[in-house]
Design a protein around this motif. Sequence first.
Motif, PDB file in Angstrom:
ATOM      1  N   ARG A 101     -10.710   8.558  -1.752  1.00  0.00           N
ATOM      2  CA  ARG A 101      -9.699   7.562  -1.393  1.00  0.00           C
ATOM      3  C   ARG A 101      -9.872   7.172   0.072  1.00  0.00           C
ATOM      4  NH1 ARG A 101      -5.486   7.760  -5.425  1.00  0.00           N
ATOM      5  NH2 ARG A 101      -6.574   8.683  -7.214  1.00  0.00           N
ATOM      6  N   ARG A 102      -9.387   5.987   0.400  1.00  0.00           N
ATOM      7  CA  ARG A 102      -9.311   5.638   1.809  1.00  0.00           C
ATOM      8  C   ARG A 102      -8.341   6.602   2.496  1.00  0.00           C
ATOM      9  NH1 ARG A 102      -7.421  -0.247   2.241  1.00  0.00           N
ATOM     10  NH2 ARG A 102      -6.123   0.450   0.501  1.00  0.00           N
ATOM     11  N   TRP A 103      -8.628   6.896   3.757  1.00  0.00           N
ATOM     12  CA  TRP A 103      -7.769   7.857   4.439  1.00  0.00           C
ATOM     13  C   TRP A 103      -7.597   7.511   5.914  1.00  0.00           C
ATOM     14  CZ3 TRP A 103     -10.333  10.887   8.215  1.00  0.00           C
ATOM     15  CH2 TRP A 103     -11.725  10.888   8.143  1.00  0.00           C
ATOM     16  N   ASN A 114       0.835  -1.195   0.000  1.00  0.00           N
ATOM     17  CA  ASN A 114       0.000   0.000   0.000  1.00  0.00           C
ATOM     18  C   ASN A 114       0.874   1.251   0.000  1.00  0.00           C
ATOM     19  OD1 ASN A 114      -1.743   2.191   1.353  1.00  0.00           O
ATOM     20  ND2 ASN A 114      -3.227   0.553   1.051  1.00  0.00           N
ATOM     21  N   ASP A 173      -2.612   4.887  -2.828  1.00  0.00           N
ATOM     22  CA  ASP A 173      -3.688   4.005  -2.394  1.00  0.00           C
ATOM     23  C   ASP A 173      -4.471   4.600  -1.230  1.00  0.00           C
ATOM     24  OD1 ASP A 173      -3.001   1.740  -4.139  1.00  0.00           O
ATOM     25  OD2 ASP A 173      -1.188   1.628  -2.907  1.00  0.00           O
ATOM     26  N   THR A 174      -3.765   5.275  -0.341  1.00  0.00           N
ATOM     27  CA  THR A 174      -4.362   5.789   0.889  1.00  0.00           C
ATOM     28  C   THR A 174      -3.796   7.166   1.191  1.00  0.00           C
ATOM     29  OG1 THR A 174      -4.477   3.520   1.747  1.00  0.00           O
ATOM     30  CG2 THR A 174      -4.741   5.286   3.355  1.00  0.00           C
ATOM     31  N   LEU A 175      -4.636   8.037   1.765  1.00  0.00           N
ATOM     32  CA  LEU A 175      -4.194   9.363   2.183  1.00  0.00           C
ATOM     33  C   LEU A 175      -4.071   9.376   3.705  1.00  0.00           C
ATOM     34  CD1 LEU A 175      -6.544  11.568  -0.039  1.00  0.00           C
ATOM     35  CD2 LEU A 175      -4.314  10.570  -0.617  1.00  0.00           C
ATOM     36  N   LEU A 180      -2.503  13.728  -6.433  1.00  0.00           N
ATOM     37  CA  LEU A 180      -3.231  12.552  -6.905  1.00  0.00           C
ATOM     38  C   LEU A 180      -3.237  12.449  -8.428  1.00  0.00           C
ATOM     39  CD1 LEU A 180      -6.278  12.559  -4.466  1.00  0.00           C
ATOM     40  CD2 LEU A 180      -4.390  10.923  -4.526  1.00  0.00           C
TER      41      LEU A 180
END
Length: 209
Positions: free
Chosen positions: A97-99, A56, A79-81, A73
């Motif tokens: 995004r997933r964060w 990730n 993938d993740t913030l 971005l």
Amino acid sequence: MSVRTKICGITTLHDALAAADRGADAIGLVFYESSPRSVDLVSASEIARSVPAFVNVVGLFVNPTKAFVESVLARVPLDTLQFHGDESPEFCQQFGRRWIKAVRVTSEADIVNAFDAYQNASGLLVDAYDPERYGGTGKGFDWCLIPSERPLPLILAGGLDSDNVARAITQVRPWAVDVSGGVEREKGIKDVARMNDFLREVHRVDKTD
């Protein structure tokens, strides 16, 4: 359940691949100019596009503008913030995004309140408080402040290294651990042997539990 690992503050492709080869679940790229571990967009893009599948890639921001996050971005496949400043829940969740939200801990209430405020996060990262710096301090904090009730996956950071990470996992039982300075030979440059020692300790304590 195995504890996940993130090596943060990666600035070179060499270090990113070394972390992945030794079993890191995630790497962190810092997009905060005040940090000595800040990475430029060209290098970040090369790193993010070159790491193997299932590693990730996390982008760390500190009080950014919306336009800045979007500009990163557009060039870097994150993938993740990870938001490490004073960002609101509404700000964090607007990018699709997933964060992760980081909280600098001075009391148990800091963590409890963050769990409540950032309910849509994929995890809550707990780190040492420093009045002048947002993370990356190399300092730890009192793990007894971490509550046992955790509505979100808890990521432990702050002063971790191969000497204390097994004790941290045994005491805190986090979902994941996050290390930066504890595996460096200098700020922003990782030490392969230290990364190996750190990850070996995480995997060792996993097997004994």
